[in-house]
Design an enzyme around this catalytic site. Sequence first.
Site, PDB file in Angstrom:
ATOM      1  NE  ARG A  68      20.768 -45.665  99.370  1.00  0.00           N
ATOM      2  CZ  ARG A  68      21.908 -45.959  98.757  1.00  0.00           C
ATOM      3  NH1 ARG A  68      22.117 -45.552  97.517  1.00  0.00           N
ATOM      4  NH2 ARG A  68      22.837 -46.673  99.363  1.00  0.00           N
ATOM      5  NE  ARG A 182      31.143 -46.513  89.406  1.00  0.00           N
ATOM      6  CZ  ARG A 182      30.819 -47.104  90.563  1.00  0.00           C
ATOM      7  NH1 ARG A 182      29.606 -46.982  91.054  1.00  0.00           N
ATOM      8  NH2 ARG A 182      31.717 -47.842  91.209  1.00  0.00           N
ATOM      9  CE  LYS A 183      27.444 -42.849  95.272  1.00  0.00           C
ATOM     10  NZ  LYS A 183      27.941 -43.253  96.633  1.00  0.00           N
ATOM     11  N   GLY A 437      32.755 -49.983 106.478  1.00  0.00           N
ATOM     12  CA  GLY A 437      33.046 -51.409 106.464  1.00  0.00           C
ATOM     13  C   GLY A 437      33.951 -51.884 105.346  1.00  0.00           C
ATOM     14  CB  CYS A 442      29.043 -45.898 102.667  1.00  0.00           C
ATOM     15  SG  CYS A 442      29.056 -46.866 101.158  1.00  0.00           S
ATOM     16  N   GLY A 443      30.819 -44.531 105.006  1.00  0.00           N
ATOM     17  CA  GLY A 443      30.840 -43.897 106.338  1.00  0.00           C
ATOM     18  C   GLY A 443      31.809 -42.725 106.410  1.00  0.00           C
TER      19      GLY A 443
HETATM   20 FE1  SRM Z   1      27.444 -46.051  99.750  1.00  0.00          FE
HETATM   21  C1  SRM Z   1      27.598 -48.640  97.586  1.00  0.00           C
HETATM   22  C2  SRM Z   1      25.370 -47.729 101.733  1.00  0.00           C
HETATM   23  C3  SRM Z   1      26.719 -43.171 101.363  1.00  0.00           C
HETATM   24  C4  SRM Z   1      30.208 -44.612  98.346  1.00  0.00           C
HETATM   25  N1  SRM Z   1      26.586 -47.848  99.630  1.00  0.00           N
HETATM   26  C5  SRM Z   1      26.747 -48.760  98.643  1.00  0.00           C
HETATM   27  C6  SRM Z   1      25.775 -49.926  98.796  1.00  0.00           C
HETATM   28  C7  SRM Z   1      24.570 -49.601  97.971  1.00  0.00           C
HETATM   29  C8  SRM Z   1      26.379 -51.257  98.352  1.00  0.00           C
HETATM   30  C9  SRM Z   1      25.389 -52.388  98.387  1.00  0.00           C
HETATM   31  O1  SRM Z   1      24.661 -52.592  97.418  1.00  0.00           O
HETATM   32  O2  SRM Z   1      25.329 -53.077  99.397  1.00  0.00           O
HETATM   33  C10 SRM Z   1      25.508 -49.848 100.325  1.00  0.00           C
HETATM   34  C11 SRM Z   1      24.162 -50.336 100.796  1.00  0.00           C
HETATM   35  C12 SRM Z   1      24.325 -51.106 102.092  1.00  0.00           C
HETATM   36  C13 SRM Z   1      23.050 -51.162 102.855  1.00  0.00           C
HETATM   37  O3  SRM Z   1      22.377 -52.217 102.840  1.00  0.00           O
HETATM   38  O4  SRM Z   1      22.766 -50.197 103.560  1.00  0.00           O
HETATM   39  C14 SRM Z   1      25.815 -48.382 100.598  1.00  0.00           C
HETATM   40  N2  SRM Z   1      26.183 -45.514 101.190  1.00  0.00           N
HETATM   41  C15 SRM Z   1      25.489 -46.380 101.967  1.00  0.00           C
HETATM   42  C16 SRM Z   1      24.858 -45.672 103.150  1.00  0.00           C
HETATM   43  C17 SRM Z   1      23.533 -46.285 103.591  1.00  0.00           C
HETATM   44  C18 SRM Z   1      25.866 -45.673 104.326  1.00  0.00           C
HETATM   45  C19 SRM Z   1      25.240 -45.299 105.655  1.00  0.00           C
HETATM   46  O5  SRM Z   1      25.163 -46.205 106.501  1.00  0.00           O
HETATM   47  O6  SRM Z   1      24.812 -44.169 105.843  1.00  0.00           O
HETATM   48  C20 SRM Z   1      24.772 -44.243 102.578  1.00  0.00           C
HETATM   49  C21 SRM Z   1      23.512 -44.000 101.811  1.00  0.00           C
HETATM   50  C22 SRM Z   1      23.396 -42.576 101.354  1.00  0.00           C
HETATM   51  C23 SRM Z   1      22.066 -42.270 100.713  1.00  0.00           C
HETATM   52  O7  SRM Z   1      21.128 -41.992 101.462  1.00  0.00           O
HETATM   53  O8  SRM Z   1      21.993 -42.300  99.481  1.00  0.00           O
HETATM   54  C24 SRM Z   1      25.974 -44.264 101.634  1.00  0.00           C
HETATM   55  N3  SRM Z   1      28.258 -44.189  99.781  1.00  0.00           N
HETATM   56  C25 SRM Z   1      27.882 -43.174 100.608  1.00  0.00           C
HETATM   57  C26 SRM Z   1      28.876 -42.144 100.588  1.00  0.00           C
HETATM   58  C27 SRM Z   1      28.871 -40.895 101.460  1.00  0.00           C
HETATM   59  C28 SRM Z   1      28.281 -39.670 100.832  1.00  0.00           C
HETATM   60  O9  SRM Z   1      27.576 -39.739  99.824  1.00  0.00           O
HETATM   61  O10 SRM Z   1      28.550 -38.616 101.384  1.00  0.00           O
HETATM   62  C29 SRM Z   1      29.869 -42.562  99.731  1.00  0.00           C
HETATM   63  C30 SRM Z   1      31.198 -41.837  99.415  1.00  0.00           C
HETATM   64  C31 SRM Z   1      30.976 -40.581  98.652  1.00  0.00           C
HETATM   65  C32 SRM Z   1      30.871 -40.775  97.173  1.00  0.00           C
HETATM   66  O11 SRM Z   1      30.047 -41.569  96.727  1.00  0.00           O
HETATM   67  O12 SRM Z   1      31.608 -40.105  96.459  1.00  0.00           O
HETATM   68  C33 SRM Z   1      29.472 -43.848  99.228  1.00  0.00           C
HETATM   69  N4  SRM Z   1      28.675 -46.510  98.194  1.00  0.00           N
HETATM   70  C34 SRM Z   1      29.785 -45.828  97.830  1.00  0.00           C
HETATM   71  C35 SRM Z   1      30.470 -46.563  96.801  1.00  0.00           C
HETATM   72  C36 SRM Z   1      31.773 -46.135  96.083  1.00  0.00           C
HETATM   73  C37 SRM Z   1      31.436 -45.260  94.911  1.00  0.00           C
HETATM   74  C38 SRM Z   1      32.484 -45.232  93.843  1.00  0.00           C
HETATM   75  O13 SRM Z   1      32.510 -44.254  93.087  1.00  0.00           O
HETATM   76  O14 SRM Z   1      33.248 -46.193  93.706  1.00  0.00           O
HETATM   77  C39 SRM Z   1      29.719 -47.736  96.585  1.00  0.00           C
HETATM   78  C40 SRM Z   1      30.032 -48.879  95.577  1.00  0.00           C
HETATM   79  C41 SRM Z   1      29.650 -48.527  94.195  1.00  0.00           C
HETATM   80  O15 SRM Z   1      28.916 -47.570  93.911  1.00  0.00           O
HETATM   81  O16 SRM Z   1      30.124 -49.270  93.318  1.00  0.00           O
HETATM   82  C42 SRM Z   1      28.601 -47.674  97.484  1.00  0.00           C
HETATM   83 FE1  SF4 Z   2      31.325 -50.780 102.248  1.00  0.00          FE
HETATM   84 FE2  SF4 Z   2      29.412 -48.953 101.975  1.00  0.00          FE
HETATM   85 FE3  SF4 Z   2      28.801 -51.471 102.533  1.00  0.00          FE
HETATM   86 FE4  SF4 Z   2      29.911 -49.896 104.380  1.00  0.00          FE
HETATM   87  S1  SF4 Z   2      27.867 -49.671 103.450  1.00  0.00           S
HETATM   88  S2  SF4 Z   2      30.467 -51.970 103.957  1.00  0.00           S
HETATM   89  S3  SF4 Z   2      31.373 -48.747 103.119  1.00  0.00           S
HETATM   90  S4  SF4 Z   2      29.723 -50.666 100.654  1.00  0.00           S
END
Ligand code: SRM
Ligand code: SF4
Length: 511
Positions: A68, A182-183, A437, A442-443
Amino acid sequence: MTSAAKPAAKLNKFEKFKAKKDGLAIKEQIEEFARIGWEAIDPDDLQHRLKWMGVFYRPVTPGKFMLRMRTPNGILNSTQMQVLAEIVQRYGEDGSADITTRQNTQLRGIRIEDMPDIFRRFEQVGLTSVQSGMDNVRNITGSPMAGIDGDELIDTRDLVQKVQDMITNNSQGNYEFTNLPRKFNIAIEGGRDNSVHAEINDIAFVPAYKDGELGFNVVVGGFFSASRCEAAVPLNAWVLPNDDVVDLCRAILEVYRDKGSRANRQKSRMMWLIDELGIDKFREEVSNQFGRELPTAAPDDEIDWEKRDHIGVFAQKQPGLNYVGLHVPVGRLYAQQMFDLARMAEAYGSGEIRLTVEQNVIIPNIADANLDAFLAEPLLQKFTIEPKPLERLLVSCTGAQFCKFALIETKNRALGIVRELEEKLDIPNPVRIHWTGCPNSCGQPQVADIGLMGTKVRKDGKSVEAVNIYMGGKVGKDAKLGECVLKSVACDDLPEVLGNILIENFGAKSH
Ligand code: SRM
Ligand code: SF4
C-alpha cells in the site's frame, strides 16, 4: 517516544506487540527479510509490523504480498506510475494494482525478496509506502481538482504534502506517530463539493470564510468500524490555509496518541476519546497542545455544490487546458494499463496523473490541441469517459479475492450485477452503488445511494454469500450517512432486489 496513558494491564494484544518493538523498526530489517524469505520471518513482524512499511501479508495468497502506497492528494507523476507499472508487471498474472477509496494505490503479487530493490526505486522517484497501514495515519486525501478547478476555494496540494511530511518525517518514518491507539484518517477539502467525504475522517478541513478571510473549519472523529459508524463533529476551530493546518494536525494526533484508549481495539478510534472527554474538554486539550489560541469556527462552511464525479472532459482554470476523468471499473489496474496511463499523461498532458476516492483516474493539463488524439487512445475503450449510469459511480472494496476479512467476493460481482441491470433497465440518472465485503466498511457503503455490505445467510440449508443493504447516504452538501434498510439478501437474489430498488426509488424502467 510515545506513551500510552492507560495502565499496562489493560493493554490489548496489539499494544503488547507494539510495546515490544515499534512497527517502524522493521524498516531496518527489510534486507534481512528478503534474504531469509517470508516463511522464516517472525509471525508478528510478518503479519503486523511489515504493515508499517505498507507491506501486507495476505493469508489468501501467502508469499504474494500487497504493497500500500501513500499518494498525497492522489497525485502521481508519469515516472512514478511507470515505476509502479514495472513492479506489477514483474509478477505476471499475479501482478495488479487497485485504486483505493483513499485516493491511493495498492500493488499486488509482491515478493519479499524484491522489497529492498522496490524501496530503492521508490526513493529514486519520490514514492513512499511508509506508515500506510495499522496504527498509523492513512493516505491524506485532498480535492482531486486542486489547482485546476476554476471554482476552487483553496488549493490543497501543498498542505496535504506538508501534513504527510510532518507525520512521516519526509517519508523517512517518524516514531512520534507510529504508535497511535488505532488507524487515523485525515482529509483536506478545498473545493465546493466535498470531494473527500470530509465527514468520514478523523480530522477534516472544510473551507469556510471568517470575517471575509478564507480558511478551514475543522471537524473531528468521523469513522467507520464493524461496531460503530459516526460522522465527524465540529471541533469549533478555524485555521488559515497555512502551517496552522499542519500544527493543528500535530496537536490533535498528540492528544489522541497520549490520551486515546488502548484497551479495546473496537473502542480505540478517536471518536471514543471525544466521547470520553466531551468535545469541549477535547478541544481544550487540543488547544493546549496547539500552543496558541485556537480560533473558534466560522459561522458556516462553504460547501455549496452537489458532489461531482469528475468523469469526462472539463476545462481547467488555465485557459486552453483540460482535465479528463477516466472511469476505471472498480479501480482495478493491470501493468499495461498503468504503462499506458503514464505514457498518455506524458504525451498529452504534463505527466501528472490524479486518483479519486471513487477509484478513478484524472489526467490534467491536456491542451485543447491534444484532446482529440487523447480521446482516440485505445485505453479509453476500457477506461471510458462515458460509462453507463450504474457503472459510473460504482465503488468496491477488495473483497474475498485478497482480503481475509471478506465475507463475500465483491469487485467482479459488483461489475457483473450492474452490467446485468444496465442491460435490463433504463436508468435516468447515475446511482452511487458502493460494495464492501464485510462490516469494516472500506468500500464506504454508508456514503452511497445504495450500499451493499457483505454477510452470510442460510439458503436452502447452506451458508451462502449475502449482503445487508444500506440506503440514504448523501455526499457533498449536507452529507449524511446511509442506514441499513434490508438485511441478509442472498447475492444470487440481488439482481432482482436491486432492480426493484432502482425502479421504486431511482426512476428506472424496464426496457
Ligand atoms: Fe480498510 C482493514 C482495504 C479504506 C476501514 N482495509 C483493511 C485491510 C487492511 C484488512 C486486511 O488486512 O486485509 C484491507 C486490505 C485488503 C486488501 O488486500 O486490499 C483494507 N481499506 C482497504 C481499501 C484498499 C479498500 C479499497 O478497495 O479501496 C482502502 C485502502 C485505503 C488506503 O489507501 O489507505 C480502505 N478502510 C478504508 C476505509 C474508507 C476510508 O478511509 O475512507 C475505511 C472506513 C473509514 C474508517 O477507517 O474510518 C476502512 N479497513 C477499515 C477497518 C475498520 C476500522 C476500524 O476502526 O474498525 C479495517 C479493520 C481494522 O482496522 O481493524 C480495515
Ligand atoms: Fe472488509 Fe475492508 Fe476487506 Fe472489504 S477490504 S472485505 S471491507 S476488510
